[in-house]
Design an enzyme around this catalytic site. Sequence first.
Site, PDB file in Angstrom:
ATOM      1  N   TYR A  52      18.885   4.556  52.081  1.00 46.36           N
ATOM      2  CA  TYR A  52      17.741   5.103  51.368  1.00 46.36           C
ATOM      3  C   TYR A  52      17.826   6.626  51.255  1.00 46.36           C
ATOM      4  CZ  TYR A  52      15.716   0.474  52.410  1.00 46.36           C
ATOM      5  OH  TYR A  52      15.481  -0.863  52.528  1.00 46.36           O
ATOM      6  N   ILE A 237       6.694  -5.719  54.436  1.00 47.77           N
ATOM      7  CA  ILE A 237       6.823  -4.258  54.585  1.00 47.77           C
ATOM      8  C   ILE A 237       6.617  -3.559  53.241  1.00 47.77           C
ATOM      9  CG2 ILE A 237       8.176  -4.134  56.708  1.00 47.77           C
ATOM     10  CD1 ILE A 237      10.719  -4.125  54.932  1.00 47.77           C
ATOM     11  N   LYS A 239       5.802  -0.651  50.602  1.00 45.14           N
ATOM     12  CA  LYS A 239       5.860   0.809  50.578  1.00 45.14           C
ATOM     13  C   LYS A 239       4.568   1.318  49.967  1.00 45.14           C
ATOM     14  CE  LYS A 239       7.017   3.586  47.483  1.00 45.14           C
ATOM     15  NZ  LYS A 239       7.571   4.424  46.394  1.00 45.14           N
ATOM     16  N   ASN A 249      -3.128  -1.500  52.044  1.00 46.59           N
ATOM     17  CA  ASN A 249      -2.154  -2.408  52.652  1.00 46.59           C
ATOM     18  C   ASN A 249      -2.568  -2.805  54.066  1.00 46.59           C
ATOM     19  OD1 ASN A 249      -0.590  -2.145  50.344  1.00 46.59           O
ATOM     20  ND2 ASN A 249       0.813  -0.654  51.249  1.00 46.59           N
TER      21      ASN A 249
END
Length: 280
Positions: A52, A237, A239, A249
């Site tokens: 990443y 998971i 973002k 979230n």
Amino acid sequence: MRRAPFGRTGVSVPVVGQGTWNIERDGRAAAVGALRAGLDLGMTHIDTAELYGSGRVEALVGEAIAGRRDQVFLVSKVLPGNAARAGVLRACEASLRRLGTDRLDCYLLHWPGRHPLADTIAAFEQLRREGKIRSWGVSNFGVEELERAATIAGAERIASNQVLYHLEERTIEHAVIPWCVARGVAVVGYSPFGSGHFPGLRSRGGRVLAEIAAAHGATPRQVALAFLVRAPGLFTIPKAASAAHVGENARAGDLVLSAEDVRRIDAAFLRRPWRGLPIL
């Protein structure tokens, strides 16, 4: 935030964690602020990878968790090109430096590659013995690859399998999830909102999500996340680019869907036939 055992690690982990793919595009301050906001809300499972941002994201994560490392269940991933035995050891050391920590809670092979899996696993086990990682797992592994890993090390050594999983991509439910759940391997779904293609109100599925959300005082995205972690052994998971998105979230971690809710979502987002493991 609901927590659950993460595979056979014995660690209780939030079912909704924080993904970091492309988070560097939001800018340093926004990325670090979002991650810290997530920690404040109990989203202590943070997933990253050397891939990443070519390491930049690990550095951002390191900044976000500075002074709070013991609160975090920290996961990173090694690229398949670095997955020879010596390469894994070097890659892990580099990740630890960027993250500003002395250990990972779980270290994953990002996807199957050309290096012998036995060598990768041998390196994982060496790192575990040295205390540099506490557990290891895999990512983007189908049942055939999972069986190979289990043959080499025993299924009980595989902490997790991270795979693509969202409402319009549910093919892992055919075989991958059953294999993992039966063997105590945590299933961590990435890109739970479909990478920018979340169902809108013009679609049947989008309308179903909105109706269920209204009944729970929630949002459609919270309903989607709740569905994806509806069963034991499932984690997700997402973002988030802002503290507001992080808060949305996080609230999904406490949302419990009824059997009728699950039935309606299941009918609105049909599983496609198995045509191989989906990967982004």
